[in-house]
Write an enzyme that holds these catalytic residues in place. Structure first.
Site, PDB file in Angstrom:
ATOM      1  N   TYR A  46       0.712  -1.228   0.234  1.00 42.86           N
ATOM      2  CA  TYR A  46      -0.021   0.298   0.191  1.00 42.86           C
ATOM      3  C   TYR A  46       0.538   0.991   0.112  1.00 42.86           C
ATOM      4  O   TYR A  46       0.257   2.533  -0.750  1.00 42.86           O
ATOM      5  CB  TYR A  46      -0.876  -0.046   1.106  1.00 42.86           C
ATOM      6  CG  TYR A  46      -2.008  -0.447   0.532  1.00 42.86           C
ATOM      7  CD1 TYR A  46      -3.430  -0.462   0.274  1.00 42.86           C
ATOM      8  CD2 TYR A  46      -2.435  -2.304   0.821  1.00 42.86           C
ATOM      9  CE1 TYR A  46      -4.372  -1.065  -0.881  1.00 42.86           C
ATOM     10  CE2 TYR A  46      -3.225  -2.959   0.257  1.00 42.86           C
ATOM     11  CZ  TYR A  46      -4.463  -2.617  -0.428  1.00 42.86           C
ATOM     12  OH  TYR A  46      -5.516  -3.240  -0.834  1.00 42.86           O
TER      13      TYR A  46
ATOM     14  N   ARG B 257       1.584   1.887  -3.258  1.00 45.65           N
ATOM     15  CA  ARG B 257       0.620   2.109  -4.220  1.00 45.65           C
ATOM     16  C   ARG B 257       0.836   3.752  -3.517  1.00 45.65           C
ATOM     17  O   ARG B 257       0.003   4.888  -5.056  1.00 45.65           O
ATOM     18  CB  ARG B 257      -0.299   1.338  -4.252  1.00 45.65           C
ATOM     19  CG  ARG B 257      -0.414   0.850  -5.053  1.00 45.65           C
ATOM     20  CD  ARG B 257      -1.560  -0.869  -4.896  1.00 45.65           C
ATOM     21  NE  ARG B 257      -2.611  -0.325  -5.566  1.00 45.65           N
ATOM     22  CZ  ARG B 257      -4.183  -0.364  -4.703  1.00 45.65           C
ATOM     23  NH1 ARG B 257      -3.786  -1.509  -4.115  1.00 45.65           N
ATOM     24  NH2 ARG B 257      -5.210   0.363  -5.398  1.00 45.65           N
TER      25      ARG B 257
ATOM     26  N   VAL C  14      -9.628   3.685  -5.403  1.00 47.17           N
ATOM     27  CA  VAL C  14      -8.988   4.183  -3.856  1.00 47.17           C
ATOM     28  C   VAL C  14      -8.206   5.442  -4.105  1.00 47.17           C
ATOM     29  O   VAL C  14      -7.706   6.358  -2.983  1.00 47.17           O
ATOM     30  CB  VAL C  14      -9.047   3.579  -3.217  1.00 47.17           C
ATOM     31  CG1 VAL C  14      -9.932   2.190  -3.072  1.00 47.17           C
ATOM     32  CG2 VAL C  14      -7.289   2.636  -4.179  1.00 47.17           C
ATOM     33  N   ASP C  15      -7.458   6.459  -5.140  1.00 46.27           N
ATOM     34  CA  ASP C  15      -6.669   7.250  -5.678  1.00 46.27           C
ATOM     35  C   ASP C  15      -7.530   8.659  -5.118  1.00 46.27           C
ATOM     36  O   ASP C  15      -6.316   9.493  -4.767  1.00 46.27           O
ATOM     37  CB  ASP C  15      -6.221   6.848  -6.766  1.00 46.27           C
ATOM     38  CG  ASP C  15      -7.426   7.255  -8.386  1.00 46.27           C
ATOM     39  OD1 ASP C  15      -8.134   7.614  -7.739  1.00 46.27           O
ATOM     40  OD2 ASP C  15      -6.915   6.616  -8.932  1.00 46.27           O
TER      41      ASP C  15
ATOM     42  N   HIS D 232     -15.451   1.738  -2.980  1.00 46.28           N
ATOM     43  CA  HIS D 232     -13.529   0.900  -2.006  1.00 46.28           C
ATOM     44  C   HIS D 232     -12.812   1.221  -0.965  1.00 46.28           C
ATOM     45  O   HIS D 232     -12.363   1.199  -0.845  1.00 46.28           O
ATOM     46  CB  HIS D 232     -13.168  -0.207  -2.976  1.00 46.28           C
ATOM     47  CG  HIS D 232     -13.719  -0.704  -4.308  1.00 46.28           C
ATOM     48  ND1 HIS D 232     -13.535  -1.159  -5.274  1.00 46.28           N
ATOM     49  CD2 HIS D 232     -14.980  -1.467  -3.693  1.00 46.28           C
ATOM     50  CE1 HIS D 232     -14.565  -2.171  -5.960  1.00 46.28           C
ATOM     51  NE2 HIS D 232     -15.351  -2.414  -5.219  1.00 46.28           N
TER      52      HIS D 232
ATOM     53  N   CYS E 254      -8.530   1.966  12.119  1.00 46.31           N
ATOM     54  CA  CYS E 254      -7.755   1.502  13.205  1.00 46.31           C
ATOM     55  C   CYS E 254      -8.251  -0.363  13.130  1.00 46.31           C
ATOM     56  O   CYS E 254     -10.305  -0.216  13.459  1.00 46.31           O
ATOM     57  CB  CYS E 254      -7.663   1.693  14.698  1.00 46.31           C
ATOM     58  SG  CYS E 254      -7.151   0.025  16.155  1.00 46.31           S
TER      59      CYS E 254
ATOM     60  N   GLU F 297     -11.409  -1.651 -24.455  1.00 44.10           N
ATOM     61  CA  GLU F 297     -11.962  -2.867 -24.847  1.00 44.10           C
ATOM     62  C   GLU F 297     -13.372  -3.024 -24.557  1.00 44.10           C
ATOM     63  O   GLU F 297     -14.104  -2.872 -24.119  1.00 44.10           O
ATOM     64  CB  GLU F 297     -10.632  -3.862 -24.595  1.00 44.10           C
ATOM     65  CG  GLU F 297     -10.641  -3.611 -23.337  1.00 44.10           C
ATOM     66  CD  GLU F 297      -9.978  -4.822 -23.318  1.00 44.10           C
ATOM     67  OE1 GLU F 297      -8.674  -4.658 -23.404  1.00 44.10           O
ATOM     68  OE2 GLU F 297      -9.503  -5.561 -22.066  1.00 44.10           O
TER      69      GLU F 297
ATOM     70  N   ALA G 128     -10.878   6.973 -21.994  1.00 40.91           N
ATOM     71  CA  ALA G 128     -11.351   8.100 -21.337  1.00 40.91           C
ATOM     72  C   ALA G 128     -10.967   9.452 -21.204  1.00 40.91           C
ATOM     73  O   ALA G 128     -11.670  10.767 -21.719  1.00 40.91           O
ATOM     74  CB  ALA G 128     -11.481   7.649 -20.063  1.00 40.91           C
TER      75      ALA G 128
END
Ligand code: OAD
Length: 251
Positions: free
Chosen positions: A69, A72, A105-106, A121, A129, A216, A232
């Site tokens: 994480y 990312r 989640v960005d 998400h 916690c 696609e 996009a």
């Protein structure tokens, strides 16, 4: 005659729509440089979700999961929203009620200026916690030791892992927009992870005009009203421009 990749039908419907929703997936952030999950260069080709994106894996090896994480987070911190995100932020100003329902989640939609963003998400910048449930934002932490809450419990990224329920309020909002939107856009998602994958079809059942934007085909392509193939970041600005022009000209 359509004046671009999107039909006159879509532009007309957007113009008269009261409510519009856009479901987005990793594909909308791909042009910002955030890797997608599936496909040739997808994260799940190089990493195993069962070792990284579920709670048991976290308890077994929290350091490994945190490392992934942090990796990312570093990518996401360094990238910027792209014209696809920006176009959706603009669309919010052209429609009476518009929401982005995202699996990402960005946080890039918010950074691009979208105000109504339903995060299905979770958000990679937030932490929670595992003991007391307290949400901790802005955790500056890079060290070897695992991050802990004041109560002593281990902190985890506040994202949804496989086998976990989606945040209740976000899901309720997503269903509300899915069932009441006049137009429903599904953008850059492989449409395989439930329950998000079923939203476009549910929107159609409830009467929305459903449009897919993807490089696609996906499992839902045969069911949508309009499939527009391409990136996009290139297509969505054209959609916004066509709608803005049509509104200006009062067509
Ligand atoms: P995927 O990686 O499964 O799919 C990305 C989709 O974006 C594919 O259909 C691509 O064809 C398309 N795509 C790629 N680049 C594009 C571009 N420039 N323009 C338009 N489309 C493009 O990502 P998601 O569908 O978001 O869940 O994946 C859903 C969930 O699976 C994620 O939220 C994550 C993952 O496991 C969790 O972590 C819970």
């Amino acid at each position: 005659m359509p004046q671009g990749p999107f039909s006159e039908e879509l532009i007309g419907r957007l113009k008269s729509a009261q409510r519009v929703a856009a479901l987005t997936g990793a594909g909308i952030s791909a042009e910002s440089g955030v890797p997608t999950f599936r496909g040739q260069d997808g994260l799940w080709k190089r990493f195993r979700p069962e070792e990284l994106a579920n709670f048991d894996a976290f308890l077994r090896n929290p350091s490994l999961v945190w490392e992934w994480y942090q990796y990312r987070r570093r990518i996401i911190r360094e990238v910027r929203p792209n014209p696809g995100h920006a176009a959706l932020a603009q669309l919010e100003g052209l429609v009476p009620d518009f929401a982005v329902i995202t699996q990402n989640v960005d946080g890039l939609h918010q950074r691009a200026g979208s105000r109504k963003v339903i995060e299905l998400h979770g958000n990679i910048h937030r932490n929670r916690c595992i003991q007391c449930g307290k949400v901790v934002e802005d955790l500056e932490w890079e060290g070897d030791e695992l991050p802990h809450c004041r109560c002593g419990g281990l902190l985890r990224p506040d994202v949804v892992w496989f086998g976990e329920l989606l945040p209740e309020e976000a899901l309720a909002q997503a269903y509300l927009y899915t069932r009441t939107s006049d137009v429903f856009l599904t953008i850059g998602t492989s449409a395989v992870v439930q329950p998000a994958a079923s939203l476009p079809l549910e929107a159609k059942e409830y009467g929305a005009y459903v449009v897919e934007v993807n490089i696609e085909s996906t499992p839902i392509t045969p069911w949508v009203d309009e499939h527009v193939r391409g990136r996009a970041g290139e297509l969505l600005p054209k959609l916004v421009e066509a709608l803005a022009r049509s509104k200006r000209e009062g067509r």
